[in-house]
Design an enzyme around this catalytic site. Structure first.
Site, PDB file in Angstrom:
ATOM      1  N   CYS A   2       0.843  -1.197   0.000  1.00  0.00           N
ATOM      2  CA  CYS A   2       0.000   0.000   0.000  1.00  0.00           C
ATOM      3  C   CYS A   2       0.878   1.246   0.000  1.00  0.00           C
ATOM      4  O   CYS A   2       2.029   1.216   0.376  1.00  0.00           O
ATOM      5  CB  CYS A   2      -0.879  -0.003   1.242  1.00  0.00           C
ATOM      6  SG  CYS A   2      -1.806  -1.532   1.400  1.00  0.00           S
ATOM      7  N   ARG A  27       3.177   1.739  -7.149  1.00  0.00           N
ATOM      8  CA  ARG A  27       3.207   0.553  -6.274  1.00  0.00           C
ATOM      9  C   ARG A  27       2.056  -0.406  -6.584  1.00  0.00           C
ATOM     10  O   ARG A  27       2.032  -1.517  -6.104  1.00  0.00           O
ATOM     11  CB  ARG A  27       3.137   0.966  -4.808  1.00  0.00           C
ATOM     12  CG  ARG A  27       4.280   1.841  -4.342  1.00  0.00           C
ATOM     13  CD  ARG A  27       3.968   2.478  -3.002  1.00  0.00           C
ATOM     14  NE  ARG A  27       4.055   1.519  -1.929  1.00  0.00           N
ATOM     15  CZ  ARG A  27       5.170   1.284  -1.226  1.00  0.00           C
ATOM     16  NH1 ARG A  27       6.265   1.948  -1.527  1.00  0.00           N
ATOM     17  NH2 ARG A  27       5.197   0.403  -0.251  1.00  0.00           N
ATOM     18  N   TRP A  75      -3.571  -1.988  -1.498  1.00  0.00           N
ATOM     19  CA  TRP A  75      -3.401  -3.226  -2.274  1.00  0.00           C
ATOM     20  C   TRP A  75      -4.104  -4.293  -1.443  1.00  0.00           C
ATOM     21  O   TRP A  75      -3.604  -4.693  -0.391  1.00  0.00           O
ATOM     22  CB  TRP A  75      -1.917  -3.530  -2.448  1.00  0.00           C
ATOM     23  CG  TRP A  75      -1.626  -4.862  -3.077  1.00  0.00           C
ATOM     24  CD1 TRP A  75      -1.349  -6.037  -2.445  1.00  0.00           C
ATOM     25  CD2 TRP A  75      -1.604  -5.175  -4.472  1.00  0.00           C
ATOM     26  NE1 TRP A  75      -1.150  -7.046  -3.334  1.00  0.00           N
ATOM     27  CE2 TRP A  75      -1.298  -6.556  -4.593  1.00  0.00           C
ATOM     28  CE3 TRP A  75      -1.802  -4.442  -5.624  1.00  0.00           C
ATOM     29  CZ2 TRP A  75      -1.192  -7.196  -5.830  1.00  0.00           C
ATOM     30  CZ3 TRP A  75      -1.685  -5.094  -6.858  1.00  0.00           C
ATOM     31  CH2 TRP A  75      -1.400  -6.436  -6.942  1.00  0.00           C
ATOM     32  N   ASN A 101      -0.715  -0.562   6.299  1.00  0.00           N
ATOM     33  CA  ASN A 101      -0.058  -1.392   5.290  1.00  0.00           C
ATOM     34  C   ASN A 101       0.410  -2.644   6.020  1.00  0.00           C
ATOM     35  O   ASN A 101       0.920  -2.556   7.136  1.00  0.00           O
ATOM     36  CB  ASN A 101       1.145  -0.638   4.692  1.00  0.00           C
ATOM     37  CG  ASN A 101       1.801  -1.424   3.566  1.00  0.00           C
ATOM     38  OD1 ASN A 101       1.280  -2.455   3.124  1.00  0.00           O
ATOM     39  ND2 ASN A 101       2.936  -0.947   3.108  1.00  0.00           N
ATOM     40  N   GLY A 102       0.200  -3.814   5.434  1.00  0.00           N
ATOM     41  CA  GLY A 102       0.683  -5.048   6.057  1.00  0.00           C
ATOM     42  C   GLY A 102      -0.485  -5.951   6.437  1.00  0.00           C
ATOM     43  O   GLY A 102      -1.568  -5.855   5.885  1.00  0.00           O
ATOM     44  N   GLU A 484      12.403 -22.429 -15.335  1.00  0.00           N
ATOM     45  CA  GLU A 484      12.148 -21.027 -14.956  1.00  0.00           C
ATOM     46  C   GLU A 484      13.390 -20.174 -15.221  1.00  0.00           C
ATOM     47  O   GLU A 484      13.294 -19.059 -15.719  1.00  0.00           O
ATOM     48  CB  GLU A 484      11.727 -20.958 -13.494  1.00  0.00           C
ATOM     49  CG  GLU A 484      11.665 -19.565 -12.877  1.00  0.00           C
ATOM     50  CD  GLU A 484      10.666 -18.617 -13.545  1.00  0.00           C
ATOM     51  OE1 GLU A 484       9.895 -19.061 -14.411  1.00  0.00           O
ATOM     52  OE2 GLU A 484      10.703 -17.413 -13.219  1.00  0.00           O
ATOM     53  N   LYS A 488      13.491 -16.861 -17.690  1.00  0.00           N
ATOM     54  CA  LYS A 488      13.991 -15.529 -17.280  1.00  0.00           C
ATOM     55  C   LYS A 488      14.990 -15.007 -18.304  1.00  0.00           C
ATOM     56  O   LYS A 488      14.964 -13.839 -18.683  1.00  0.00           O
ATOM     57  CB  LYS A 488      14.617 -15.623 -15.884  1.00  0.00           C
ATOM     58  CG  LYS A 488      13.586 -15.773 -14.778  1.00  0.00           C
ATOM     59  CD  LYS A 488      12.883 -14.458 -14.528  1.00  0.00           C
ATOM     60  CE  LYS A 488      11.447 -14.445 -14.165  1.00  0.00           C
ATOM     61  NZ  LYS A 488      10.477 -15.235 -14.800  1.00  0.00           N
ATOM     62  N   GLU A 491      13.191 -14.077 -21.672  1.00  0.00           N
ATOM     63  CA  GLU A 491      12.322 -12.886 -21.695  1.00  0.00           C
ATOM     64  C   GLU A 491      13.077 -11.608 -21.348  1.00  0.00           C
ATOM     65  O   GLU A 491      12.597 -10.517 -21.626  1.00  0.00           O
ATOM     66  CB  GLU A 491      11.110 -13.067 -20.794  1.00  0.00           C
ATOM     67  CG  GLU A 491      11.371 -13.332 -19.341  1.00  0.00           C
ATOM     68  CD  GLU A 491      10.065 -13.512 -18.555  1.00  0.00           C
ATOM     69  OE1 GLU A 491       8.992 -13.085 -19.005  1.00  0.00           O
ATOM     70  OE2 GLU A 491      10.124 -14.073 -17.458  1.00  0.00           O
ATOM     71  N   HIS A 507      19.158 -38.632 -23.881  1.00  0.00           N
ATOM     72  CA  HIS A 507      18.131 -38.977 -24.881  1.00  0.00           C
ATOM     73  C   HIS A 507      18.070 -37.950 -26.011  1.00  0.00           C
ATOM     74  O   HIS A 507      17.077 -37.849 -26.716  1.00  0.00           O
ATOM     75  CB  HIS A 507      16.769 -39.089 -24.183  1.00  0.00           C
ATOM     76  CG  HIS A 507      16.744 -40.152 -23.135  1.00  0.00           C
ATOM     77  ND1 HIS A 507      16.731 -41.497 -23.418  1.00  0.00           N
ATOM     78  CD2 HIS A 507      16.811 -40.048 -21.785  1.00  0.00           C
ATOM     79  CE1 HIS A 507      16.758 -42.187 -22.300  1.00  0.00           C
ATOM     80  NE2 HIS A 507      16.799 -41.336 -21.291  1.00  0.00           N
ATOM     81  N   LYS A 609       2.590  -7.663 -18.826  1.00  0.00           N
ATOM     82  CA  LYS A 609       2.603  -8.215 -17.466  1.00  0.00           C
ATOM     83  C   LYS A 609       1.454  -9.201 -17.277  1.00  0.00           C
ATOM     84  O   LYS A 609       1.593 -10.212 -16.617  1.00  0.00           O
ATOM     85  CB  LYS A 609       2.475  -7.093 -16.422  1.00  0.00           C
ATOM     86  CG  LYS A 609       2.518  -7.573 -14.976  1.00  0.00           C
ATOM     87  CD  LYS A 609       3.805  -8.296 -14.673  1.00  0.00           C
ATOM     88  CE  LYS A 609       3.831  -8.882 -13.282  1.00  0.00           C
ATOM     89  NZ  LYS A 609       5.017  -9.758 -13.073  1.00  0.00           N
TER      90      LYS A 609
END
Ligand code: AGP
Length: 614
Positions: A2, A27, A75, A101-102, A484, A488, A491, A507, A609
């Site tokens: 937040c 944010r 958020w 916030n939290g 993964e 990274k 992209e 193989h 995104k």
């Protein structure tokens, strides 16, 4: 996370607060609100959606002049993003306003205590309990600073609280525990912000606050104390960032900032998910014990990084629950006419909660009467809204297109789901579950230890600037990490990169090995010999053919050092949890290599995104 702004001074507080919130928009948030102190009354307005909605409302119904105020961009964590859940929240009598916030971990018991004392809650948020508790204290005669100290001593979790009391017009009081808050020191005025971007256009003199501290702002000064009321000191410093850097917390990219937020994000993903007896509690799962016990198949669906998180989850969930677990790309699952029954649980993993492929997948699953559980980072987004149950990852907004903390918190959420199913179904003993959850609670510190070695990866990236192709090898739960890591690099550095299961080399892929070809190798922990030793054999095979081996292995694993051109050390961790740590050097490497290549790390070419089209 937040956005928080506080102000007291000679200027009109509304303008200062709204401008500060605008500086914090990056944010990510889903509602905004403001509270001002005017003529010993609180005046507030708060709206779901973007800041523009609040500004439009304020233009149509202006708030009276005031020189003391607080503002918030939320958020959503507890409670959907609606007007009534937006901050600020008021006490029962409207005398105290709070923004937060939290996560207040023990809010449920505090809420029950307040409701049994006759308080009526107006929202679904954890924040509101703080407003009622603070107001109770000031109505019993405490000043707002003392009230904040007393209330903070009762809260567990991670939080930043900022409050105003209508009866103390020139005062803003705040507190922090494991959550960002910084003071801006002006001349005859003072500011609060969740980061310096909130007030940097007014002052560059800031005060860093320590853990478990309360700060009281008036026009003439700033006083810091502990939660116990002892005088304390903040650390003054001069902010020399420009605004753009301030928004990224001093980092060059949101992605790099988000990589380094992972200790906090992993800790937040774990917060509030064990009860007082240490048993797992996933209230948001909203499925009965009978329903959970009736599950005879799990199908995990996701795309990209979310899909790789699902691949890791499969190893853990099957091992702990003995429920057959398939993992599929959402767009493949949707059109292959999968076998779905009422006892199939479809788990949809999505950071944004808006990925069209995954949304279509869950719609299909629900048409087949299967239960759907979403693992998502964005409260109130479409996928959790259309699911039967949800586990939020609480990573905070992820701005960088390349997912980092989204991935590690998805792993945490999947681990918690697996352990919770094991607990409900009795497929693990309580002490076995407790052993894993205790190890999970040590992960934020272990993540931090890996990130502390970032410079090693930056130097490696510098040595690999000319790479044209990079391979990634992993075994067991390390195989999805290899996938993964390759994603990274694709992209961000726009390089050919490919992840393989190490056992697959012979193989076919081993034909790719040639002298100097960089190959990242994720070595499983030494505890499971059949995995560890076979991985070492694979490394020997590619090294014998000239590969440049970059080996990720446990800090005391000397068995593989002889075959490593580069050695990256990981803290000891159990096999199923190792992906949480092994992925970090790969994130750092890709971010740095892309930076050195001059790419836009936050907005890589051709990517969005959230892919909201099929
Ligand atoms: C990962 O770095 C990419 N941004 C992409 O693969 C992403 O993970 C995928 O599009 C899924 O997004 P979601 O988690 O928001 O559903």
């Amino acid at each position: 996370m937040c956005g928080i702004v506080g102000y007291v001074g000679p200027q009109q507080a509304q303008g200062v607060v709204i401008e500060g919130l605008r500086r914090l928009e990056y944010r990510g948030y889903d509602s905004a609100g403001i509270a001002l102190v005017h003529d010993e009354q609180l005046v507030t307005d708060k709206r779901a959606g973007k800041l523009a909605n609040l500004e439009k409302a304020l233009a149509e119904q202006p708030l009276p002049a005031s020189t003391t105020g607080i503002g918030h961009t939320r958020w959503a964590t507890h409670g959907a993003p609606t007007d009534r859940n937006a901050h600020p929240h008021l006490g029962r009598d409207g005398r105290v306003a709070v923004i937060h916030n939290g996560i207040i971990e023990n809010f449920a018991e505090l809420r029950a205590e307040l409701e049994s004392a006759g308080h009526e809650m107006r929202s679904d948020t954890d924040t509101e309990v703080a407003a009622h508790l603070l107001e109770q204290e000031v109505e019993d005669g405490a000043d707002l600073t003392t009230a904040m100290q007393r209330v903070c001593r009762r809260l567990t979790g991670a939080f930043t609280l900022v409050a105003v009391d209508a009866a103390e017009p020139d005062r803003v009081v705040a507190a922090r525990r494991n959550s960002p808050l910084v003071v801006g020191l002006g001349d005859g005025e003072n500011f609060l912000g969740s980061d310096v971007a909130a007030f940097i256009e007014h002052t560059r003199e800031a005060l860093e606050l320590g853990q478990d501290q309360v700060v009281t702002l008036t026009r003439d000064g700033v006083a810091v104390s502990t939660f116990e009321g002892e005088a304390a000191e903040g650390k003054p410093y001069h902010v020399d960032w420009d605004l753009s850097a301030a928004e990224k917390g001093g980092f060059d990219w949101f992605m790099r900032k988000e990589i380094f937020e992972q200790p906090h994000a992993v800790a937040d993903a774990l917060l509030g998910r064990r009860d007082a007896d240490g048993k797992l509690q996933l209230d948001e799962v909203r499925m009965s014990v009978d329903e959970l016990r009736s599950i005879d198949k799990i199908i995990i669906v996701g795309c990209g990084t979310a899909f790789y998180a699902g691949l890791v989850a499969k190893y853990a969930i099957e091992h702990w629950t003995r429920i057959p677990c398939e993992v599929e790309l959402s767009h493949e699952f949707r059109y292959r006419d999968p076998i779905l029954t009422r006892t199939t649980l479809v788990v949809a993993i999505s950071q944004s909660g808006e990925t069209a492929d995954t949304l279509m997948a869950i719609r299909h699953a629900r048409e087949q009467h299967s239960k759907v559980l979403a693992i998502c980072n964005t409260n109130g987004s479409t996928i959790p809204r259309e699911s039967d149950a949800v586990i939020y990852t609480h990573a905070g907004p992820e701005i960088g297109v390349a997912s980092t903390k989204g991935f590690t918190t998805q792993l945490i959420a999947n681990y918690l789901l697996g352990l919770y199913l094991a607990q409900v179904r009795g497929s693990m003993f309580g002490d076995e579950i407790a052993k894993v959850t205790t190890e999970l609670e040590g992960m934020p510190a272990a993540v931090q230890r890996v990130l502390d070695g970032a410079d090693e990866l930056y130097a490696l990236a510098g040595r690999m600037r000319d790479a044209r192709s990079v391979l990634f090898l992993g075994r067991h739960a390390g195989y999805p990490v290899a996938l993964e890591g390759a994603l990274k690099l694709k992209e961000l550095a726009y390089l050919h990169a490919e992840g393989f299961a190490a056992g697959e080399l012979k193989h076919g892929p081993i034909a790719l090995i040639e002298p100097g070809l960089p190959v990242f190798c994720v070595v499983p922990p030494q505890g499971r010999d059949f995995l560890h030793d076979k991985m070492v054999s694979a490394i020997q095979e590619i090294r014998a053919r000239g590969a440049r081996t970059i080996v990720l292995a446990e800090e005391d694993d000397e068995s593989v050092a002889a075959y490593a051109d580069e050695m990256l050390r990981l803290p000891r961790v159990s096999t199923l949890l190792q992906p949480l740590l092994a992925v970090l050097p790969l994130q750092l490497f890709a971010c740095e290599l892309a930076t050195q290549l001059g790419h836009d790390v936050d907005q890589p070419r051709n990517l969005a995104k959230s892919v909201t089209v099929e």
